[in-house]
Design a protein around this motif. Structure first.
Motif, short mmCIF file in Angstrom:
data_model
loop_
_atom_site.label_atom_id
_atom_site.label_comp_id
_atom_site.label_asym_id
_atom_site.label_seq_id
_atom_site.Cartn_x
_atom_site.Cartn_y
_atom_site.Cartn_z
N GLN A 1 0.83 -1.21 0.00
CA GLN A 1 0.00 0.00 0.00
C GLN A 1 0.86 1.25 0.00
O GLN A 1 0.60 2.21 -0.75
N LEU A 2 1.90 1.26 0.82
CA LEU A 2 2.81 2.41 0.86
C LEU A 2 3.48 2.64 -0.47
O LEU A 2 3.49 3.75 -1.01
N ASN A 3 4.07 1.59 -1.04
CA ASN A 3 4.81 1.77 -2.28
C ASN A 3 3.90 2.08 -3.46
O ASN A 3 4.28 2.82 -4.37
N LEU A 4 2.67 1.56 -3.44
CA LEU A 4 1.71 1.95 -4.48
C LEU A 4 1.37 3.43 -4.33
O LEU A 4 1.29 4.17 -5.32
N GLY A 5 1.21 3.87 -3.10
CA GLY A 5 0.97 5.30 -2.87
C GLY A 5 2.11 6.16 -3.38
O GLY A 5 1.89 7.23 -3.97
N ALA B 1 -2.14 2.15 4.74
CA ALA B 1 -0.90 1.68 5.37
C ALA B 1 -0.68 2.35 6.72
O ALA B 1 -0.20 1.73 7.67
N ALA B 2 -1.02 3.63 6.81
CA ALA B 2 -0.86 4.37 8.07
C ALA B 2 -1.73 3.76 9.16
O ALA B 2 -1.32 3.71 10.33
N ASN B 3 -2.92 3.29 8.79
CA ASN B 3 -3.80 2.65 9.77
C ASN B 3 -3.22 1.35 10.31
O ASN B 3 -3.66 0.86 11.35
N LYS B 4 -2.24 0.80 9.59
CA LYS B 4 -1.53 -0.40 10.06
C LYS B 4 -0.24 -0.01 10.79
O LYS B 4 0.62 -0.85 11.01
N LYS B 5 -0.14 1.26 11.13
CA LYS B 5 0.98 1.79 11.92
C LYS B 5 2.30 1.81 11.17
O LYS B 5 3.37 1.75 11.79
N ALA C 1 5.12 3.73 9.79
CA ALA C 1 5.58 5.08 10.09
C ALA C 1 5.76 5.94 8.85
O ALA C 1 5.42 7.12 8.83
N LEU C 2 6.35 5.37 7.79
CA LEU C 2 6.60 6.17 6.59
C LEU C 2 5.30 6.55 5.91
O LEU C 2 5.17 7.66 5.39
N ALA C 3 4.31 5.67 5.94
CA ALA C 3 3.01 6.00 5.38
C ALA C 3 2.35 7.12 6.18
O ALA C 3 1.74 8.03 5.62
N GLN C 4 2.49 7.07 7.49
CA GLN C 4 1.95 8.14 8.34
C GLN C 4 2.62 9.46 8.02
O GLN C 4 1.97 10.51 7.93
N GLN C 5 3.93 9.42 7.83
CA GLN C 5 4.66 10.64 7.49
C GLN C 5 4.17 11.23 6.17
O GLN C 5 3.92 12.43 6.06
N ASN C 6 4.03 10.37 5.16
CA ASN C 6 3.64 10.87 3.85
C ASN C 6 2.20 11.36 3.84
O ASN C 6 1.87 12.35 3.17
N LEU C 7 1.33 10.67 4.59
CA LEU C 7 -0.06 11.11 4.67
C LEU C 7 -0.14 12.47 5.36
O LEU C 7 -0.88 13.36 4.91
N THR D 1 13.13 8.66 8.02
CA THR D 1 13.78 9.53 7.04
C THR D 1 12.76 10.38 6.30
O THR D 1 11.70 9.91 5.93
N PRO D 2 13.04 11.66 6.07
CA PRO D 2 12.10 12.51 5.36
C PRO D 2 12.10 12.29 3.85
O PRO D 2 11.38 12.96 3.14
N ARG D 3 12.89 11.31 3.37
CA ARG D 3 12.97 11.10 1.93
C ARG D 3 11.87 10.20 1.40
O ARG D 3 11.85 9.84 0.24
N GLY D 4 10.95 9.81 2.26
CA GLY D 4 9.93 8.86 1.85
C GLY D 4 9.11 9.31 0.65
O GLY D 4 8.69 8.50 -0.16
N PHE D 5 8.87 10.61 0.56
CA PHE D 5 8.05 11.12 -0.54
C PHE D 5 8.76 10.98 -1.88
O PHE D 5 8.14 11.07 -2.91
N ASP D 6 10.07 10.78 -1.85
CA ASP D 6 10.84 10.71 -3.08
C ASP D 6 11.38 9.31 -3.35
O ASP D 6 12.21 9.12 -4.21
N GLY D 7 10.93 8.33 -2.60
CA GLY D 7 11.51 7.01 -2.79
C GLY D 7 10.63 5.88 -2.35
O GLY D 7 9.60 6.08 -1.74
N LEU D 8 11.06 4.68 -2.69
CA LEU D 8 10.36 3.46 -2.33
C LEU D 8 10.86 2.92 -1.00
O LEU D 8 12.04 3.01 -0.70
N PHE D 9 9.95 2.34 -0.24
CA PHE D 9 10.35 1.67 0.99
C PHE D 9 10.98 0.33 0.64
O PHE D 9 10.41 -0.46 -0.11
N ASP D 10 12.18 0.09 1.18
CA ASP D 10 12.92 -1.14 0.90
C ASP D 10 12.50 -2.21 1.91
O ASP D 10 12.83 -2.09 3.09
N PRO D 11 11.78 -3.25 1.48
CA PRO D 11 11.31 -4.26 2.43
C PRO D 11 12.42 -5.13 2.99
O PRO D 11 12.22 -5.85 3.96
N PHE D 12 13.61 -5.08 2.39
CA PHE D 12 14.70 -5.95 2.83
C PHE D 12 15.64 -5.24 3.79
O PHE D 12 16.35 -5.88 4.55
N GLY D 13 15.64 -3.91 3.76
CA GLY D 13 16.56 -3.19 4.62
C GLY D 13 15.92 -2.06 5.39
O GLY D 13 16.61 -1.30 6.06
#
Length: 212
Positions: free
Chosen positions: A116-120, A143-147, A149-155, A186-198
């Motif tokens: 959901q976050l990365n689609l957003g 995604a924010a409703n599932k806690k 953090a990066l989704a909450q930041q971007n929302l 990190t504040p870069r969430g709006f400009d990038g994808l969340f890495d599920p591995f790291g």
């Protein structure tokens, strides 16, 4: 050892956690491989993560793609999200943001927070799909409703800027205060994808770095 895939998968998890046996990444991978070879979707998904991260096995993005695809086609929502990430970053496969968006959507529709976050993020950036701020806000909120953090930041940022939602600084602040880890994100969430591995943020643009 007699070929029961679920038992092999559960044994792999015990070795991964060090639960009743010494923690052993190599044994974890060995038992995952046995279960995955018998089409155990969760084992295939986790084995893909091991190949993507290089934990317990030499890093091999092509192998990661193979196991993610098998698991994704069997309905693993985590594998669908991870496969989307691999397409988005060009890790082990030719970069294809349209294909990435397709896999993120499958995962997002099934309720996976990272999907959901990365689609957003793709809707926000207009990469792999048409730019659509209301859709970005919708998926961030789920995604924010599932806690996440990066989704909450971007929302919160969307509410602060009035993008895709009516501007509401109070709601933006409320979302920020609702997550204790806000300052650590990190504040870069709006400009990038969340890495599920790291748990990192991979910059979007002309050069997207693959997972480490």
């Amino acid at each position: 050892e007699q070929g029961h895939a679920e038992s092999q998968y559960q044994l792999a998890l015990l070795y991964e956690r060090g639960d009743g046996v010494p923690k052993d990444p190599i044994e974890t991978v060995a038992w995952l491989q046995r279960a995955a070879a018998q089409d155990h979707a969760n084992a295939q998904q986790l084995l893909g993560e091991k190949f993507a991260s290089g934990e317990g096995v030499p890093k091999n993005n092509s192998e990661a793609i193979k196991w993610f695809r098998k698991a994704a086609e069997s309905g693993s929502v985590a594998a669908q999200s991870n496969l989307g990430f691999m397409y988005a970053t060009g890790a082990g496969v030719e970069k294809n943001l349209t294909e990435a968006a397709s896999w993120f959507r499958k995962s997002a529709d099934a309720g996976n927070a990272v999907g959901q976050l990365n689609l957003g993020l793709l809707f926000q950036s207009g990469q792999g799909t048409e730019q659509n701020f209301p859709e970005a806000a919708k998926w961030y909120e789920q995604a924010a409703n599932k806690k996440h953090a990066l989704a909450q930041q971007n929302l919160a940022t969307l509410y602060a800027n009035g993008q895709g939602v009516e501007q509401d600084l109070g709601k933006a602040g409320q979302i920020k205060r609702g997550h204790a880890a806000w300052a650590e994100v990190t504040p870069r969430g709006f400009d990038g994808l969340f890495d599920p591995f790291g748990s990192a943020v991979i910059a979007m643009g002309n050069a997207i770095a693959p997972p480490d």
